[in-house]
Scaffold this active site. Structure first.
Site, PDB file in Angstrom:
ATOM      1  N   GLN A 190       0.826  -1.128   0.023  1.00 20.09           N
ATOM      2  CA  GLN A 190      -0.034   0.031  -0.270  1.00 20.09           C
ATOM      3  C   GLN A 190       0.873   1.135   0.002  1.00 20.09           C
ATOM      4  OE1 GLN A 190      -2.704  -1.357   3.192  1.00 20.09           O
ATOM      5  NE2 GLN A 190      -3.940  -0.501   2.053  1.00 20.09           N
ATOM      6  N   ASN A 231      -1.929 -10.426   8.694  1.00 19.98           N
ATOM      7  CA  ASN A 231      -2.403  -9.277   9.134  1.00 19.98           C
ATOM      8  C   ASN A 231      -3.632 -10.026   8.664  1.00 19.98           C
ATOM      9  OD1 ASN A 231      -3.758  -6.294   9.657  1.00 19.98           O
ATOM     10  ND2 ASN A 231      -4.263  -7.249   7.532  1.00 19.98           N
ATOM     11  N   ASN A 255      -7.267  -5.207  14.781  1.00 23.48           N
ATOM     12  CA  ASN A 255      -7.952  -3.984  14.358  1.00 23.48           C
ATOM     13  C   ASN A 255      -9.190  -3.938  14.358  1.00 23.48           C
ATOM     14  OD1 ASN A 255      -5.330  -4.809  12.520  1.00 23.48           O
ATOM     15  ND2 ASN A 255      -5.624  -5.547  11.111  1.00 23.48           N
ATOM     16  N   GLU A 272      -4.967  -0.956  14.580  1.00 21.10           N
ATOM     17  CA  GLU A 272      -5.628  -0.333  13.537  1.00 21.10           C
ATOM     18  C   GLU A 272      -6.512   0.264  14.044  1.00 21.10           C
ATOM     19  OE1 GLU A 272      -6.304  -1.848   9.442  1.00 21.10           O
ATOM     20  OE2 GLU A 272      -4.165  -3.189   9.846  1.00 21.10           O
ATOM     21  N   TRP A 296      -4.724   3.954  11.974  1.00 19.87           N
ATOM     22  CA  TRP A 296      -4.544   3.878   9.753  1.00 19.87           C
ATOM     23  C   TRP A 296      -4.655   5.009   9.505  1.00 19.87           C
ATOM     24  CZ3 TRP A 296      -2.313  -0.565   7.787  1.00 19.87           C
ATOM     25  CH2 TRP A 296      -2.554   0.111   6.624  1.00 19.87           C
ATOM     26  N   GLU A 321      -5.552   2.069  -1.411  1.00 17.56           N
ATOM     27  CA  GLU A 321      -6.419   1.346  -0.547  1.00 17.56           C
ATOM     28  C   GLU A 321      -6.748   0.426  -1.428  1.00 17.56           C
ATOM     29  OE1 GLU A 321      -7.066   1.354   2.242  1.00 17.56           O
ATOM     30  OE2 GLU A 321      -9.051   0.483   2.149  1.00 17.56           O
ATOM     31  N   TRP A 322      -6.481  -0.658  -1.432  1.00 16.12           N
ATOM     32  CA  TRP A 322      -6.825  -1.999  -2.512  1.00 16.12           C
ATOM     33  C   TRP A 322      -8.117  -1.786  -3.324  1.00 16.12           C
ATOM     34  CZ3 TRP A 322      -2.925  -5.340  -1.115  1.00 16.12           C
ATOM     35  CH2 TRP A 322      -2.966  -4.991   0.744  1.00 16.12           C
ATOM     36  N   PHE A 329      -7.138   7.153   3.807  1.00 14.51           N
ATOM     37  CA  PHE A 329      -7.611   7.132   5.582  1.00 14.51           C
ATOM     38  C   PHE A 329      -5.982   8.297   5.815  1.00 14.51           C
ATOM     39  CE2 PHE A 329      -9.617   3.233   4.304  1.00 14.51           C
ATOM     40  CZ  PHE A 329     -10.601   3.345   5.928  1.00 14.51           C
TER      41      PHE A 329
END
Ligand SMILES: *[C@@H]1O[C@H](CO)[C@@H](O)[C@H](O)[C@H]1NC(C)=O
Ligand SMILES: *[C@@H]1O[C@H](CO)[C@@H](O)[C@H](O)[C@H]1NC(C)=O
Ligand SMILES: *[C@@H]1O[C@H](CO)[C@@H](O)[C@H](O)[C@H]1NC(C)=O
Ligand SMILES: *[C@@H]1O[C@H](CO)[C@@H](O)[C@H](O)[C@H]1NC(C)=O
Ligand SMILES: *[C@@H]1O[C@H](CO)[C@@H](O)[C@H](O)[C@H]1NC(C)=O
Length: 480
Positions: A51, A173, A314, A387, A434, A441-442, A450
């Site tokens: 990322q 993760n 998270n 997160e 985060w 962001e994927w 973010f």
């Protein structure tokens, strides 16, 4: 709030003026300060390799399943990739300086398995969705037991090579996201699912999510075993895993809705945390999934049980859950197995303000409930809240994007609830926001921000937002 309104009316924006005024502005911290948390409590920010790093196909890095996935047009918003991202590969020193300027203590990053090769306390994660493409192609990656050995070998290489500096290791993760999004609805690589649940060319949502999860748990346990047997005493570190946990609140007080919410918690956090604490899957899952749920052998039970020193959670959001009104469809899959309805409002009242991401509602009380639940049901583990944060749309114009008052309010309210859970006995030793910087962001590419720090994706310049200065003030060290 007053100075904000005045600044917004400036037609000419000066970043120097902005920085000067906000680094000295007095924020409402909601009574929070460093002293609200125990001595030694760590405050950090979090990010992951693909990322933020960039340099995806350079300096000898091999591709991961994400490098292959992003190349297909339509997979990522605006067909973007992490090829350059925010170039932390070259700008890490500047970024660590920023973290220090903002009074953070720690940085959570991930090592790219397919790259292999850290003044702030490093918290290193070994796997953040990025399986080497070669293993996917060779033996279907997480669906084959071979991945357990291969992951443990990679983990051991990292302990041996970086363990003199890295004292907090994490294996995976959000393994639940890996198994569910990769193998149940197939929206993440390796894009496998039953036809009924997504647009996949191959896969089986009834079995593969459970097989992938089983191998993730065994890979984690094998890496932890090697760390504990060969490195931990000498290197004096700790090891754990990141689990994502959404709080599930029953929509009504009915028994049926309460059971549905409990199923949701078992299928979500219990899927991984139950084995890691008790050596077996939750009873609800055993009853529902039956022969599709893999079993741990006796020796695996011993290896998996108690296989973490610290549990990283998270947590972002919460949903209402109800007992569905219709019988489930005849096609089986992991999400289907929950047999749970999701609701985002009760009696017309939204559960919270929605952020840019459609899954992310601001529900601070869910933080208290999530932490308290894990304390109560899983033997009060040592927890790091690893997160937490919210996103704005990527196209918010500059400099409006810097005046992120919703994010300030988000962090203030969630941190107050975290402190409340700790005051009520939860053993929490750190908190990571985060994320430090806007990044890739994927699936949303760069259409979601973010960061505490704004990144101009044209020239990659970094500009702290109000939320960054809020943390800076909240984290001020009074007696240093
Ligand atoms: C993504 O690429 C596809 C195929 O080249 C193209 O049809 C589509 O318009 C692109 N989308 C954007 C937002 O550029
Ligand atoms: C399904 O995937 C194929 C191949 O990637 C693509 O051409 C098609 O448009 C997708 N269909 C839907 C409904 O997303
Ligand atoms: C599920 O039900 C649909 C229609 O209700 C039917 O067409 C399909 O064959 C059934 N599938 C299975 C696996 O029984
Ligand atoms: C919290 O966890 C740490 C690490 O396991 C342990 O040393 C400490 O005693 C625990 N604190 C409480 C209050 O349980
Ligand atoms: C920003 O992007 C969203 C879609 O993500 C779009 O609906 C909106 O119109 C865009 N706004 C501007 C100012 O471009």
């Amino acid at each position: 709030m007053k100075p904000l309104v005045i600044l917004l009316s400036f037609t000419f924006f000066s970043t120097t003026l902005y920085a000067n005024s906000h680094s000295q502005q007095h924020f409402d911290t909601g009574g929070l300060s460093r002293e609200s948390f125990p001595e030694g409590f760590l405050f950090g920010t979090a990010a992951s390799a693909y990322q933020v790093e960039g340099m995806a196909s350079e300096d000898g890095r091999g591709p991961s399943i994400w490098d292959a996935f992003v190349k297909t047009p339509g997979h990522i918003a605006n067909n973007e990739t992490g090829e350059v991202s925010i170039d932390q590969y070259h700008r890490y020193k500047e970024d660590v300086d920023l973290m220090q300027m903002l009074n953070f203590d720690a940085y959570r990053f991930s090592i790219s398995w397919s790259r292999i090769f850290p003044r702030i306390t490093p918290h290193a994660n070994l796997y953040h969705y990025d399986l080497p493409l070669a293993l996917q192609e060779k033996y279907l990656g997480l669906l084959d037991r071979q991945v357990i050995q291969d992951f443990a070998d990679y983990a051991e290489f990292c302990f041996k090579t970086f363990g003199d500096r890295v004292k907090t290791w994490m294996t995976f993760n959000e393994p639940r996201v890996v198994a569910a999004l990769g193998f149940d609805n197939g929206i993440n690589p390796p894009n496998r699912c039953s036809k009924k649940f997504g647009n996949c060319t191959d896969g089986n949502s009834a079995t593969e999510p459970y097989i992938a999860a089983h191998h993730l748990i065994l890979s984690h346990a094998e890496a932890v075993k090697r760390y504990r047997e060969k490195y931990q005493a000498k290197q004096n570190g700790r090891i754990g895993i990141f689990l994502d946990f959404v709080w599930y609140e029953p929509l009504t007080r009915s028994k049926a809705d309460n059971y549905a919410a409990q199923r949701a918690r078992d299928f979500h956090i219990g899927w991984f945390l139950h084995p890691l604490v008790y050596g077996k899957y939750p009873r609800t899952m055993q009853k529902i999934v039956r022969e599709r749920l893999p079993k741990f052998t006796k020796s695996e039970v011993e290896k998996v049980k108690n296989s973490f020193d610290v549990l990283c959670l998270n947590h972002y959001t919460s949903y209402y859950i109800y007992e569905p009104h219709q019988a489930p469809s005849n096609v089986t899959g992991y999400q289907q197995d929950w047999n749970a309805g999701f609701a985002y409002e009760r009696n017309g009242v939204p559960i919270g303000r929605r952020a840019h991401s459609e899954w992310l509602y601001e529900v601070p009380w869910g933080m208290y409930k999530a932490i308290t639940y894990v304390k109560k049901h899983y033997g009060s583990p040592n927890i790091i809240l690893s997160e937490n944060g919210m996103d704005d749309p990527g196209n918010l114009t500059f400099p409006e994007s810097l005046y992120d008052i919703n994010r300030v309010s988000f962090y203030r309210s969630y941190l107050k609830e975290l402190k409340r859970a700790m005051d009520d006995g939860a053993n929490v030793s750190g908190y990571f926001a985060w994320s430090i910087l806007d990044n890739f962001e994927w699936l949303l590419g760069y259409t979601s921000r973010f960061g505490l720090v704004y990144v101009d994706h044209n020239d990659l310049k970094r500009y702290p937002k109000l939320s960054a200065y809020w943390f800076k003030q909240m984290l001020e060290r009074k007696n240093s």
